[in-house]
Design an enzyme around this catalytic site. Structure first.
Site, mmCIF file in Angstrom:
data_model
loop_
_atom_site.group_PDB
_atom_site.id
_atom_site.type_symbol
_atom_site.label_atom_id
_atom_site.label_comp_id
_atom_site.label_asym_id
_atom_site.label_seq_id
_atom_site.Cartn_x
_atom_site.Cartn_y
_atom_site.Cartn_z
ATOM 1 N N GLY A 5 0.840 -1.208 0.000
ATOM 2 C CA GLY A 5 0.000 0.000 0.000
ATOM 3 C C GLY A 5 0.869 1.249 0.000
ATOM 4 O O GLY A 5 1.860 1.317 0.720
ATOM 5 N N ARG A 29 1.342 -4.957 -5.270
ATOM 6 C CA ARG A 29 1.467 -6.147 -4.409
ATOM 7 C C ARG A 29 1.719 -7.295 -5.382
ATOM 8 O O ARG A 29 0.838 -7.649 -6.156
ATOM 9 C CB ARG A 29 0.182 -6.387 -3.625
ATOM 10 C CG ARG A 29 -0.207 -5.220 -2.704
ATOM 11 C CD ARG A 29 -1.396 -5.598 -1.839
ATOM 12 N NE ARG A 29 -2.016 -4.442 -1.218
ATOM 13 C CZ ARG A 29 -1.595 -3.866 -0.092
ATOM 14 N NH1 ARG A 29 -0.545 -4.336 0.532
ATOM 15 N NH2 ARG A 29 -2.234 -2.824 0.414
ATOM 16 N N ASP A 76 4.850 -4.784 6.110
ATOM 17 C CA ASP A 76 5.163 -6.128 6.571
ATOM 18 C C ASP A 76 5.427 -7.130 5.429
ATOM 19 O O ASP A 76 6.468 -7.795 5.386
ATOM 20 C CB ASP A 76 3.928 -6.582 7.361
ATOM 21 C CG ASP A 76 4.288 -7.606 8.372
ATOM 22 O OD1 ASP A 76 5.431 -7.579 8.833
ATOM 23 O OD2 ASP A 76 3.419 -8.458 8.668
ATOM 24 N N THR A 122 4.130 2.253 5.723
ATOM 25 C CA THR A 122 2.726 1.807 5.732
ATOM 26 C C THR A 122 1.953 2.716 6.674
ATOM 27 O O THR A 122 2.467 3.071 7.742
ATOM 28 C CB THR A 122 2.571 0.350 6.195
ATOM 29 O OG1 THR A 122 1.190 0.126 6.535
ATOM 30 C CG2 THR A 122 3.395 0.000 7.425
ATOM 31 N N ASP A 176 -0.316 1.809 8.462
ATOM 32 C CA ASP A 176 -0.807 1.014 9.599
ATOM 33 C C ASP A 176 0.057 1.111 10.866
ATOM 34 O O ASP A 176 -0.407 0.775 11.961
ATOM 35 C CB ASP A 176 -0.912 -0.463 9.205
ATOM 36 C CG ASP A 176 -1.993 -0.717 8.171
ATOM 37 O OD1 ASP A 176 -2.799 0.196 7.923
ATOM 38 O OD2 ASP A 176 -2.033 -1.831 7.609
ATOM 39 N N ASP A 219 2.348 -0.819 11.897
ATOM 40 C CA ASP A 219 2.290 -2.124 12.572
ATOM 41 C C ASP A 219 3.570 -2.950 12.382
ATOM 42 O O ASP A 219 3.502 -4.168 12.361
ATOM 43 C CB ASP A 219 1.077 -2.921 12.039
ATOM 44 C CG ASP A 219 1.171 -3.165 10.538
ATOM 45 O OD1 ASP A 219 1.982 -2.510 9.872
ATOM 46 O OD2 ASP A 219 0.428 -4.030 10.043
ATOM 47 N N ARG A 225 -5.763 -3.749 8.564
ATOM 48 C CA ARG A 225 -6.243 -5.119 8.350
ATOM 49 C C ARG A 225 -5.906 -6.020 9.528
ATOM 50 O O ARG A 225 -6.728 -6.788 9.990
ATOM 51 C CB ARG A 225 -5.579 -5.644 7.083
ATOM 52 C CG ARG A 225 -6.288 -6.780 6.423
ATOM 53 C CD ARG A 225 -5.655 -7.131 5.111
ATOM 54 N NE ARG A 225 -4.329 -6.540 4.933
ATOM 55 C CZ ARG A 225 -3.807 -6.205 3.775
ATOM 56 N NH1 ARG A 225 -4.478 -6.380 2.687
ATOM 57 N NH2 ARG A 225 -2.590 -5.701 3.695
HETATM 58 O O1 F6P Z 1 -1.327 -1.772 4.285
HETATM 59 C C1 F6P Z 1 -2.013 -0.584 4.277
HETATM 60 C C2 F6P Z 1 -3.472 -0.775 3.984
HETATM 61 O O2 F6P Z 1 -4.001 0.507 3.758
HETATM 62 C C3 F6P Z 1 -4.269 -1.531 5.050
HETATM 63 O O3 F6P Z 1 -4.627 -0.727 6.144
HETATM 64 C C4 F6P Z 1 -5.442 -1.999 4.244
HETATM 65 O O4 F6P Z 1 -6.007 -3.140 4.828
HETATM 66 C C5 F6P Z 1 -4.847 -2.327 2.928
HETATM 67 O O5 F6P Z 1 -3.692 -1.533 2.804
HETATM 68 C C6 F6P Z 1 -5.749 -2.088 1.744
HETATM 69 O O6 F6P Z 1 -5.073 -2.475 0.590
HETATM 70 P P1 F6P Z 1 -5.590 -2.282 -0.893
HETATM 71 O O7 F6P Z 1 -5.476 -0.824 -1.217
HETATM 72 O O8 F6P Z 1 -4.665 -3.114 -1.703
HETATM 73 O O9 F6P Z 1 -7.002 -2.740 -0.917
#
Ligand code: F6P
Length: 327
Positions: free
Chosen positions: A14, A75, A106, A130, A132, A134, A176
């Site tokens: 992300g 990703r 991560d 990120t 998050d 985390d 998430r």
């Molecule tokens: O990893 C960051 C994040 O924003 C998470 O908080 C979220 O679950 C995920 O990415 C959403 O990813 P995508 O934009 O690929 O749906």
């Protein structure tokens, strides 16, 4: 390890506000040390498909204030397979890229670790990026501060309308697997309750709380739900609660990807610049398979091994504090 002449930089997973500041930090520091810099576009996907571009000092001009990432992100499922990583290795060798800086979360750092365990001669350095926040081993990840401020601004606005209508709002925020955005935005906005994936069985407590709140006739209630909560997202939890509290006028708001965009805060720009600078310094010191991060506001190096294996924990005292403050 031979002398490094050409370094690749990529963003993965992300996107997060401040990633551009880190790219600039990496690029300008590497150029200072006389290295060539290659932007690997679209993260690991670009490594497998040769999406390489030369980065000069001017390539990273005027990007500090921009959200997103100028070298794009992705990703990559292919990089999870040995075949994909082999192709990536061959491409790096062919392009004479002899070190890589990975900016991501991560999953991205896990990918870096797996790659480094298979191919020893190309050092990787990680930068935590990120929203998050985390990642084990660092108290800060790029984008978290901006995302938190975006959430706080949105929740404050929802509070105005919630109070005017005496409504109960469930607001879903990103995260998430982790509740850091939920917890701290909840504290900053005086949320009545915060539901996060790290704590189980919170819905029953929430019902008790609402029972009391209703008796006290609170004019509005804001419940922050992390998207990864084990009892479901905000819509699922709101449905459960609605059954028992028919007198409450319930609404749900999912903040979504607005949390990932926008101009990075000053804090994100400064911290990401420091991490970009530190990543190249680490390479110059012959480091490999480490993430640069912050501990007690000081720059530190944390082995990928630990970053991947250990989980950053939410402080239970803070959860207790939320209960005490939200009476
Ligand atoms: O990893 C960051 C994040 O924003 C998470 O908080 C979220 O679950 C995920 O990415 C959403 O990813 P995508 O934009 O690929 O749906």
């Amino acid at each position: 390890m031979g002398k490094i002449k050409k370094v690749g930089v990529l963003t993965s997973g992300g996107d997060a506000p401040g990633m551009n500041a880190a790219i600039r930090g990496v690029t300008r520091t590497a150029l200072y040390y006389g290295l060539e810099v290659i932007g690997i576009r679209h993260g690991y996907h670009g490594m497998i498909h040769n999406h390489f571009v030369n980065l000069k000092a001017h390539s990273v001009s005027d990007i500090l204030a921009r959200g997103g990432t100028i070298i794009k992100t992705a990703r990559s499922k292919e990089f999870m397979e040995a075949e994909g990583r082999k192709q990536a290795y061959e491409n790096l060798k062919a392009a004479e890229i002899d070190a890589v800086v990975v900016i991501g979360g991560d999953g991205s750092l896990t990918g870096a670790r797996v790659f480094c365990d298979e191919y020893f001669d190309i050092p990787f350095i990680g930068i935590p990026g990120t929203i998050d926040n985390d990642i084990y081993g660092t108290e800060y990840t790029i984008g978290y501060d901006t995302a938190l401020n975006t959430v706080v601004e949105a929740v404050d606005k929802i509070r105005d309308t919630a109070g005017s209508h005496n409504r109960l709002f469930f607001i879903e925020v990103m995260g998430r697997d982790a509740g850091f955005i939920a917890l701290n935005s909840g504290i900053a906005t005086g949320a009545e309750a915060i539901l996060i994936p790290e704590v189980v069985g919170q819905v029953e407590n929430l019902k008790d709380y609402l029972e009391k709140g209703f008796k006290r006739k609170k004019s509005s209630n804001i419940i922050i739900v992390a998207e990864g909560d084990e009892e479901g997202g905000a819509f699922a939890i709101a449905d459960t609660v609605k059954e028992d509290f028919r007198d409450y006028d319930v609404r749900v708001s999912v903040l979504g990807h607005i949390q990932r965009g926008g101009t990075p805060s000053a804090y994100d720009r400064v911290s990401a610049s420091k991490l970009g600078f530190a990543a190249i310094e680490a390479l110059m010191d012959d480091q490999k398979s480490v993430m640069v991060g912050f501990h007690h506001s000081e720059l530190v190096l944390v082995p990928f091994r630990k970053v991947i294996k250990l989980k950053k924990k939410v402080d239970p005292e803070q959860m207790q504090m939320v209960e005490i403050l939200s009476v």
